[in-house]
Design a protein around this motif. Structure first.
Motif, PDB file in Angstrom:
ATOM      1  N   SER A 192      18.653  24.385 -54.503  1.00  0.00           N
ATOM      2  CA  SER A 192      19.564  23.555 -54.877  1.00  0.00           C
ATOM      3  C   SER A 192      20.691  24.104 -55.446  1.00  0.00           C
ATOM      4  O   SER A 192      20.828  24.810 -56.504  1.00  0.00           O
ATOM      5  CB  SER A 192      19.040  22.142 -55.952  1.00  0.00           C
ATOM      6  N   ILE A 193      21.801  23.861 -54.724  1.00  0.00           N
ATOM      7  CA  ILE A 193      23.309  24.571 -55.186  1.00  0.00           C
ATOM      8  C   ILE A 193      24.208  23.544 -55.805  1.00  0.00           C
ATOM      9  O   ILE A 193      24.553  22.530 -55.153  1.00  0.00           O
ATOM     10  CB  ILE A 193      24.006  25.373 -54.259  1.00  0.00           C
ATOM     11  N   LEU A 197      21.893  20.513 -46.330  1.00  0.00           N
ATOM     12  CA  LEU A 197      22.026  19.290 -46.572  1.00  0.00           C
ATOM     13  C   LEU A 197      22.993  18.940 -47.714  1.00  0.00           C
ATOM     14  O   LEU A 197      22.661  19.133 -49.024  1.00  0.00           O
ATOM     15  CB  LEU A 197      20.632  18.582 -46.749  1.00  0.00           C
ATOM     16  N   TRP A 198      24.106  18.032 -47.644  1.00  0.00           N
ATOM     17  CA  TRP A 198      25.030  17.473 -48.627  1.00  0.00           C
ATOM     18  C   TRP A 198      24.249  16.423 -49.543  1.00  0.00           C
ATOM     19  O   TRP A 198      23.571  15.704 -48.847  1.00  0.00           O
ATOM     20  CB  TRP A 198      26.278  17.158 -48.261  1.00  0.00           C
ATOM     21  N   GLY A 199      24.670  16.320 -50.797  1.00  0.00           N
ATOM     22  CA  GLY A 199      24.160  15.487 -51.772  1.00  0.00           C
ATOM     23  C   GLY A 199      25.183  14.973 -52.302  1.00  0.00           C
ATOM     24  O   GLY A 199      26.182  14.613 -51.936  1.00  0.00           O
ATOM     25  N   ALA A 200      24.736  14.423 -53.679  1.00  0.00           N
ATOM     26  CA  ALA A 200      25.860  13.649 -54.389  1.00  0.00           C
ATOM     27  C   ALA A 200      26.926  14.340 -54.967  1.00  0.00           C
ATOM     28  O   ALA A 200      26.794  15.742 -54.782  1.00  0.00           O
ATOM     29  CB  ALA A 200      24.929  13.035 -55.618  1.00  0.00           C
ATOM     30  N   SER A 201      28.086  13.799 -55.236  1.00  0.00           N
ATOM     31  CA  SER A 201      29.132  14.387 -55.547  1.00  0.00           C
ATOM     32  C   SER A 201      30.105  13.515 -56.580  1.00  0.00           C
ATOM     33  O   SER A 201      29.831  12.451 -56.817  1.00  0.00           O
ATOM     34  CB  SER A 201      30.189  14.787 -54.460  1.00  0.00           C
ATOM     35  N   LYS A 202      30.796  14.330 -57.483  1.00  0.00           N
ATOM     36  CA  LYS A 202      31.711  13.466 -58.543  1.00  0.00           C
ATOM     37  C   LYS A 202      32.805  14.231 -58.819  1.00  0.00           C
ATOM     38  O   LYS A 202      32.848  15.537 -58.752  1.00  0.00           O
ATOM     39  CB  LYS A 202      30.818  13.235 -59.774  1.00  0.00           C
ATOM     40  N   VAL A 207      19.759  23.876 -49.592  1.00  0.00           N
ATOM     41  CA  VAL A 207      19.894  24.902 -48.338  1.00  0.00           C
ATOM     42  C   VAL A 207      18.347  25.351 -48.518  1.00  0.00           C
ATOM     43  O   VAL A 207      17.672  25.649 -49.446  1.00  0.00           O
ATOM     44  CB  VAL A 207      21.005  25.886 -48.775  1.00  0.00           C
ATOM     45  N   GLU A 208      18.414  25.677 -47.044  1.00  0.00           N
ATOM     46  CA  GLU A 208      17.105  26.811 -46.840  1.00  0.00           C
ATOM     47  C   GLU A 208      17.811  28.255 -46.963  1.00  0.00           C
ATOM     48  O   GLU A 208      18.537  28.494 -46.314  1.00  0.00           O
ATOM     49  CB  GLU A 208      16.669  26.598 -45.377  1.00  0.00           C
ATOM     50  N   LYS A 237      18.393  30.598 -44.142  1.00  0.00           N
ATOM     51  CA  LYS A 237      19.438  30.215 -43.133  1.00  0.00           C
ATOM     52  C   LYS A 237      20.772  30.098 -43.634  1.00  0.00           C
ATOM     53  O   LYS A 237      21.647  30.442 -42.996  1.00  0.00           O
ATOM     54  CB  LYS A 237      18.905  28.836 -42.293  1.00  0.00           C
ATOM     55  N   VAL A 238      20.978  29.604 -44.857  1.00  0.00           N
ATOM     56  CA  VAL A 238      22.088  29.440 -45.674  1.00  0.00           C
ATOM     57  C   VAL A 238      22.181  30.077 -46.992  1.00  0.00           C
ATOM     58  O   VAL A 238      21.438  29.864 -47.766  1.00  0.00           O
ATOM     59  CB  VAL A 238      22.409  27.931 -45.824  1.00  0.00           C
ATOM     60  N   GLY A 239      23.662  30.784 -47.130  1.00  0.00           N
ATOM     61  CA  GLY A 239      23.430  31.326 -48.450  1.00  0.00           C
ATOM     62  C   GLY A 239      24.758  31.012 -49.102  1.00  0.00           C
ATOM     63  O   GLY A 239      25.812  30.125 -48.350  1.00  0.00           O
ATOM     64  N   THR A 240      24.930  31.407 -50.388  1.00  0.00           N
ATOM     65  CA  THR A 240      26.264  30.927 -51.083  1.00  0.00           C
ATOM     66  C   THR A 240      27.511  31.596 -50.400  1.00  0.00           C
ATOM     67  O   THR A 240      28.751  30.870 -50.209  1.00  0.00           O
ATOM     68  CB  THR A 240      26.120  31.270 -52.586  1.00  0.00           C
TER      69      THR A 240
END
Length: 242
Positions: A158-159, A188-193, A210-211, A214-217
């Motif tokens: 979780s990022i 997969l995008w989540g909540a934002s503010k 992210v997995e 497959k996905v890095g920062t």
């Protein structure tokens, strides 16, 4: 009038002592039997109480005798059992394992039938080894098939990203749309503010899952900073393994 004549005319009780003694004896005679009866009744009550206590002690003594007899009988039984256990040999308590029968080879004086020699196997049959090997191989194959069907564990993270605009005039709604437009396998995008930074400027704080394989920062930052008209920089605010 002479003195004697004066005394004769006076009513003086010269025999008062004798009459007092008679009165005392009369009252002693009147009260004597009652006192004796009261004393005898008190003695009778004390004797009755003593008899009752003696009977109670006798009953208690009989009960104690019965308890002692029961305890003595139980002790005798226990002593007899201990004596029987001591007499029993230790070898009888633990049965010895029976020795496996040993096959003896037939010895012929020569010239015997070859078929008889073939029927006897001194070291056992190879068929048992083959059967054990076959069962072992089947179990290995079953384990491999079961392990193959089990889904592999996917490592995820979780990022939390901080996306900063250029100034206070940047359209933050459009900036968020640009960020969410980044799509890739394992993202997969989540909540934002919107979080105030200062001088009227707000940054977009958005969460994604992210997995790891497959996905890095780095690739996320690279894809988001491509929207250079809205995005000034991208920082990782938090990174947690799931």
């Amino acid at each position: 009038m002479s003195g004697l004549q004066c005394l004769a005319t006076e009513n003086i009780w010269f025999d008062k002592q004798r009459y007092d003694e008679a009165e005392r004896r009369f009252y002693e005679g009147a009260n004597g039997p009652a006192v004796q009866q009261q004393q005898s009744s008190s003695h009778g009550g004390g004797d009755q109480e003593l008899i009752t206590r003696m009977k109670s002690l006798e009953l208690e003594n009989q009960t104690l005798h019965k308890v002692v007899e029961n305890m003595r009988a139980a002790l005798e039984k226990l002593e007899s059992r201990v004596a029987m256990l001591e007499k029993t040999p230790a070898s009888a308590a633990v049965p010895c394992a029976k020795a496996a029968p040993v096959q003896q080879a037939k010895v012929t004086n020569g010239g015997g039938d070859k078929a008889d020699d073939d029927d006897f196997d001194l070291f056992g049959s190879d068929e048992e080894d083959e059967e054990a090997e076959r069962i072992k191989q089947e179990r290995v194959e079953m384990y491999a098939a079961k392990k193959a069907k089990k889904p592999a564990l996917i490592a995820k993270s979780s990022i939390l990203l901080d996306v900063k605009p250029w100034d206070d005039e940047t359209d933050m709604v459009q900036l968020e749309q640009c960020v969410r437009s980044v799509q890739m396998d394992g993202l997969l995008w989540g909540a934002s503010k919107l979080v105030p930074v200062g001088y009227g400027i707000k940054k977009l704080q958005i969460n994604c899952v992210v997995e790891d394989d497959k996905v890095g920062t780095d690739i996320l930052e690279e894809e988001i900073t491509k929207f250079e008209d809205y995005v000034q920089s991208v920082d990782v605010a938090a990174f947690n393994k799931i």
